[in-house]
Design a protein around this motif. Structure first.
Motif, short mmCIF file in Angstrom:
data_model
loop_
_atom_site.label_atom_id
_atom_site.label_comp_id
_atom_site.label_asym_id
_atom_site.label_seq_id
_atom_site.Cartn_x
_atom_site.Cartn_y
_atom_site.Cartn_z
N VAL A 42 0.84 -1.20 0.00
CA VAL A 42 0.00 0.00 0.00
C VAL A 42 0.88 1.25 0.00
O VAL A 42 0.67 2.20 -0.76
CB VAL A 42 -0.96 -0.01 1.22
CG1 VAL A 42 -1.66 1.32 1.36
CG2 VAL A 42 -1.96 -1.15 1.09
N LEU A 43 1.92 1.21 0.84
CA LEU A 43 2.84 2.35 0.94
C LEU A 43 3.53 2.61 -0.41
O LEU A 43 3.66 3.75 -0.85
CB LEU A 43 3.89 2.04 2.01
CG LEU A 43 4.62 3.23 2.61
CD1 LEU A 43 3.70 3.96 3.57
CD2 LEU A 43 5.87 2.80 3.34
N GLU A 44 3.94 1.53 -1.07
CA GLU A 44 4.61 1.67 -2.37
C GLU A 44 3.65 2.22 -3.43
O GLU A 44 4.07 2.95 -4.32
CB GLU A 44 5.17 0.31 -2.81
CG GLU A 44 6.41 -0.10 -2.03
CD GLU A 44 6.90 -1.51 -2.31
OE1 GLU A 44 8.01 -1.83 -1.87
OE2 GLU A 44 6.16 -2.27 -2.97
N CYS A 45 2.38 1.87 -3.31
CA CYS A 45 1.39 2.44 -4.25
C CYS A 45 1.27 3.94 -4.05
O CYS A 45 1.19 4.71 -5.01
CB CYS A 45 0.02 1.79 -4.04
SG CYS A 45 -0.11 0.19 -4.81
N VAL A 46 1.24 4.36 -2.77
CA VAL A 46 1.13 5.80 -2.48
C VAL A 46 2.38 6.53 -3.01
O VAL A 46 2.30 7.62 -3.57
CB VAL A 46 0.95 6.04 -0.96
CG1 VAL A 46 0.92 7.54 -0.66
CG2 VAL A 46 -0.34 5.39 -0.47
N ALA A 47 3.54 5.87 -2.90
CA ALA A 47 4.79 6.48 -3.37
C ALA A 47 4.90 6.47 -4.89
O ALA A 47 5.73 7.18 -5.45
CB ALA A 47 5.98 5.75 -2.76
N GLY A 48 4.07 5.64 -5.54
CA GLY A 48 4.11 5.57 -7.01
C GLY A 48 5.07 4.52 -7.52
O GLY A 48 5.40 4.48 -8.71
N LEU A 49 5.56 3.66 -6.62
CA LEU A 49 6.53 2.65 -7.02
C LEU A 49 5.86 1.39 -7.54
O LEU A 49 6.49 0.50 -8.06
CB LEU A 49 7.43 2.29 -5.84
CG LEU A 49 8.27 3.45 -5.31
CD1 LEU A 49 8.92 3.09 -3.98
CD2 LEU A 49 9.34 3.83 -6.34
N VAL A 151 4.37 15.07 2.23
CA VAL A 151 3.94 13.73 2.65
C VAL A 151 5.18 12.88 2.93
O VAL A 151 6.13 12.88 2.15
CB VAL A 151 3.08 13.07 1.54
CG1 VAL A 151 2.81 11.60 1.86
CG2 VAL A 151 1.77 13.82 1.35
N LEU A 152 5.16 12.20 4.06
CA LEU A 152 6.30 11.36 4.43
C LEU A 152 5.81 9.92 4.62
O LEU A 152 4.84 9.67 5.34
CB LEU A 152 6.88 11.89 5.75
CG LEU A 152 8.21 11.34 6.22
CD1 LEU A 152 9.30 11.55 5.17
CD2 LEU A 152 8.61 11.99 7.54
N LEU A 153 6.44 9.00 3.91
CA LEU A 153 6.04 7.59 3.98
C LEU A 153 7.16 6.80 4.65
O LEU A 153 8.28 6.76 4.14
CB LEU A 153 5.77 7.04 2.57
CG LEU A 153 4.76 7.83 1.74
CD1 LEU A 153 4.74 7.31 0.30
CD2 LEU A 153 3.36 7.74 2.35
N LEU A 154 6.85 6.19 5.78
CA LEU A 154 7.89 5.47 6.53
C LEU A 154 7.53 3.99 6.60
O LEU A 154 6.46 3.62 7.08
CB LEU A 154 7.97 6.02 7.96
CG LEU A 154 8.11 7.54 8.12
CD1 LEU A 154 8.01 7.93 9.59
CD2 LEU A 154 9.43 8.01 7.54
#
Lengths: 223, 281
Positions: A42-49, A151-154
Motif C-alpha cells: 500500500v505504501l509503495e502504491c502511495v509512493a508511485g513505485l 507527505v512522508l512515507l515510513l
C-alpha cells in the motif's frame, strides 16, 4: 493529506481489493498489521513505485494516481534504508536537491541543517558504508526530508534498531512533526514503538484498512 | 565437583558421548584435492618459463610480425572489452530488472556463445556474412570477414555472453530499493540508473571488463575461422602461437605463449587492484 480510495492491487497470487483510508493534512497515521499482509505494498502504491489495477490516490488534494514517483513529492524511507553506498552521508542528504539542480550554497546549508537536526553532523563527509542501523535510518530520513515533502512515507523505520535507538528516532520524528509538519503514513507491525507519535491509527485486518483511532476531534495539533 | 543441579538440562549423556574428533583430516583432504589443480596451473607456467630463455624471448619480442600481432591483440581486446561492457550493461540490467514476454528465450540465446564450441562460433559468423544481408552490410558498411573488424567481432561474440553473465549477477545482487528511493527523490528511471545503479555497480562492471578483456586476449577459434591468420593483418597472439607451432618453431611459440601469459597476468593484476580501489574509495 493522503487519501486512498478503492485501491486494488493484484500481483501473482497476492491481491488487495478496494482499500480506502484518509490521513488529514499534518496528521501522523500509523498503519499496523501482521507481517506479509500488504502494508508495504500500500505504501509503495502511495509512493508511485507500484501501479495499482484500480483506485485513486490523492496527495494534498491532488490526484497523483497516474503520476510517476518523481511527480508526487513524497519523502520515502524504505525498511532497509537503502542508503546510496557510493556517496557520502552528506551527498545522500543532498541527493534530492542535487537532482533538482538547486544552487550549491542552498544545498550545503540544507545538508548542514539536516545534519544538526538528525545528529549526523560528524558523519557528513564519511562514505555511507558501515553505518549502524540507527545512523542508516537517520540518513534515510534526512534524505527523504531534504526537499521538504508534504507527505512522508515510513516503512518500518524502527524495525532493525535497538531500544535506545528507537527512542532517539522517535524523538527525531517528533521534532520533524513540529518543524516540517508533513502528513505521515508510518507502517509498522509493532504499534507500541510509535507511542506518543501517532494521532491516527489504521489497522489492516487482512482484507481492509480499518480506522481504529480516529483523528482528534479538535483537528490535528502539533506537539 | 558438580552437584545434581549443575547437570545440563538434558543430562550429561549427550555432552559426554560425542567423540572429540579433529577437523584436520577434512581440511587436509580439501587442501589436497584443490591443491592439485593449483599445482597444475603453476606447473604450466613454470614449464613455459623453463622452456624458453631470455634470448629467445627477446628475439620473439623483436620480431616484426609478433610485434604486430601483439599490438593487434592489445587493441582488439580493448575495443572488444569496451563494446562487451557497453552492450552487456543494458542487456544484463534489463534481464535483471524487468519481466517481458520471451525473456527466457533471450536468456537462452545470450548463453548460446558460452556453450558453443569456439570454432562453431567462427563458422557461424562466416556463414552469417555469406547471407544476402551480410554481404550487403560488408559492401556498404565495412568488411568483417578476414579483416581486422572481424577479429573484434569474433572476440565480441564470445566474450559479451560472459560479460552479460557476470553483470547479471552484479545487478541481481544490488537492491532495487536504492533505485526506488532515487525515483521518489525526483529521478526519472534513466536518472536513477545513471546516478545510483551504475555507480553502485562499478565494481561489477570493472570485473566484467576484466573478464571480457582477458578472454578476448585469448580467443583463438572464432578469430582464426572468421578473420583468418594473415600476418601483419589479422594475426593475434594466440594465432601466432598456432602458426609458430604448426611450422615447428616451438621456441618462438613458447616465447609468444609466455608473452601472452605475462600480458594477461599483468592486466588482470592491474585491473583487479583498480577494481578493488574503485570499490573502496
Amino acid at each position: 493529506m493522503i487519501s486512498v480510495s478503492g485501491l486494488t492491487i493484484r500481483q501473482g497470487t497476492f491481491a488487495l481489493a478496494n482499500i480506502s483510508f484518509t490521513v488529514p493534512a499534518g496528521g501522523y497515521a500509523v498503519l499496523t498489521g501482521p507481517t506479509g499482509c500488504g502494508k508495504t505494498t500500500v505504501l509503495e502504491c502511495v509512493a508511485g513505485l507500484r501501479s495499482p489495477s484500480a483506485g485513486m490516490i490523492q496527495l494534498c488534494d491532488r490526484d497523483v494516481s497516474i503520476l510517476p514517483p518523481a511527480g508526487r513529492n513524497v519523502g520515502y524511507v524504505p525498511q532497509d534504508a537503502a542508503i546510496f553506498t557510493h556517496l557520502t552521508v552528506g551527498e545522500n542528504l543532498a541527493f534530492a536537491l542535487t537532482v533538482r539542480k538547486r544552487p550549491r550554497a542552498e544545498v550545503e546549508a540544507r545538508v548542514r541543517e539536516l545534519g544538526d537536526q538528525l545528529g549526523l553532523a560528524p558523519l557528513l563527509n564519511r562514505r555511507a558504508v558501515g553505518l549502524s542501523g540507527g545512523e542508516a535510518q537517520r540518513v534515510a530520513l534526512g534524505r527523504a526530508l531534504a526537499f521538504g515533502p508534504r507527505v512522508l512515507l515510513l516503512d518500518e523505520p524502527l524495525n532493525a534498531v535497538d531500544a535506545a535507538t528507537v527512542e532517539r528516532l522517535v524523538t527525531v520524528l517528533k521534532e520533524v512533526r513540529t518543524t516540517d509538519r508533513p502528513t505521515v503514513l508510518h507502517v509498522t507491525h509493532s504499534p507500541d514503538e510509535v507511542k506518543g507519535l501517532a494521532d491516527i491509527r489504521l489497522s489492516f485486518d487482512g482484507t481492509q484498512i480499518v480506522l481504529t483511532v480516529p483523528p482528534p476531534s479538535g483537528g490535528i495539533t502539533f506537539p | 565437583m558438580f552437584t545434581e543441579s549443575d547437570r545440563p538440562l538434558f543430562g550429561s549423556m549427550y555432552t559426554d558421548s560425542m567423540p572429540h574428533s579433529s577437523d584436520r583430516p577434512f581440511l587436509i583432504a580439501l587442501g589436497l584435492l584443490g591443491g592439485l589443480y593449483v599445482l597444475l596451473v603453476a606447473g604450466l607456467l613454470v614449464a613455459d618459463v623453463l622452456h624458453t630463455s631470455p634470448d629467445t624471448f627477446a628475439a620473439a619480442l623483436a620480431s616484426p610480425p609478433i610485434r604486430s600481432a601483439l599490438w593487434l591483440s592489445l587493441l582488439s581486446s580493448s575495443i572488444t572489452a569496451i563494446l562487451a561492457v557497453w552492450v552487456g550493461v543494458p542487456l544484463a540490467y534489463l534481464l535483471s530488472r524487468s519481466r517481458f514476454p520471451g525473456k527466457w528465450l533471450v536468456e537462452l540465446l545470450v548463453d548460446v556463445p558460452v556453450v558453443l564450441p569456439p570454432v562453431v562460433v567462427g563458422l557461424s559468423l562466416l556463414l552469417l556474412f555469406q547471407t544476402t544481408t551480410g554481404r550487403w552490410f560488408e559492401r556498404t558498411a565495412f568488411p568483417f570477414t578476414y579483416a581486422v573488424a572481424g577479429v573484434v567481432l569474433a572476440q565480441f561474440t564470445v566474450v559479451t555472453a560472459l560479460a552479460v553473465r557476470s553483470l547479471r549477477v552484479t545487478f541481481d545482487t544490488l537492491t532495487p530499493r536504492s533505485e526506488d528511493v532515487a525515483l521518489t527523490l525526483g529521478c526519472t528511471r534513466a536518472g536513477a540508473f545513471w546516478r545510483v545503479t551504475l555507480p553502485e555497480a562499478r565494481r561489477g562492471i570493472m570485473a566484467a571488463f576484466t573478464l571480457a578483456w582477458a578472454r578476448a586476449m585469448g580467443e583463438f577459434g572464432p578469430v582464426l575461422v572468421f578473420a583468418g591468420a594473415t600476418r601483419y593483418r589479422t594475426e593475434v597472439l594466440p594465432t601466432t602461437v598456432f602458426l609458430e607451432l604448426s611450422t615447428g618453431n616451438l621456441e618462438a611459440a613458447v616465447a609468444v605463449a609466455l608473452l601472452l601469459v605475462a600480458v594477461a597476468v599483468a592486466v588482470l593484476v592491474v585491473l583487479r587492484a583498480a577494481g578493488v580501489k574503485a570499490g573502496a574509495s
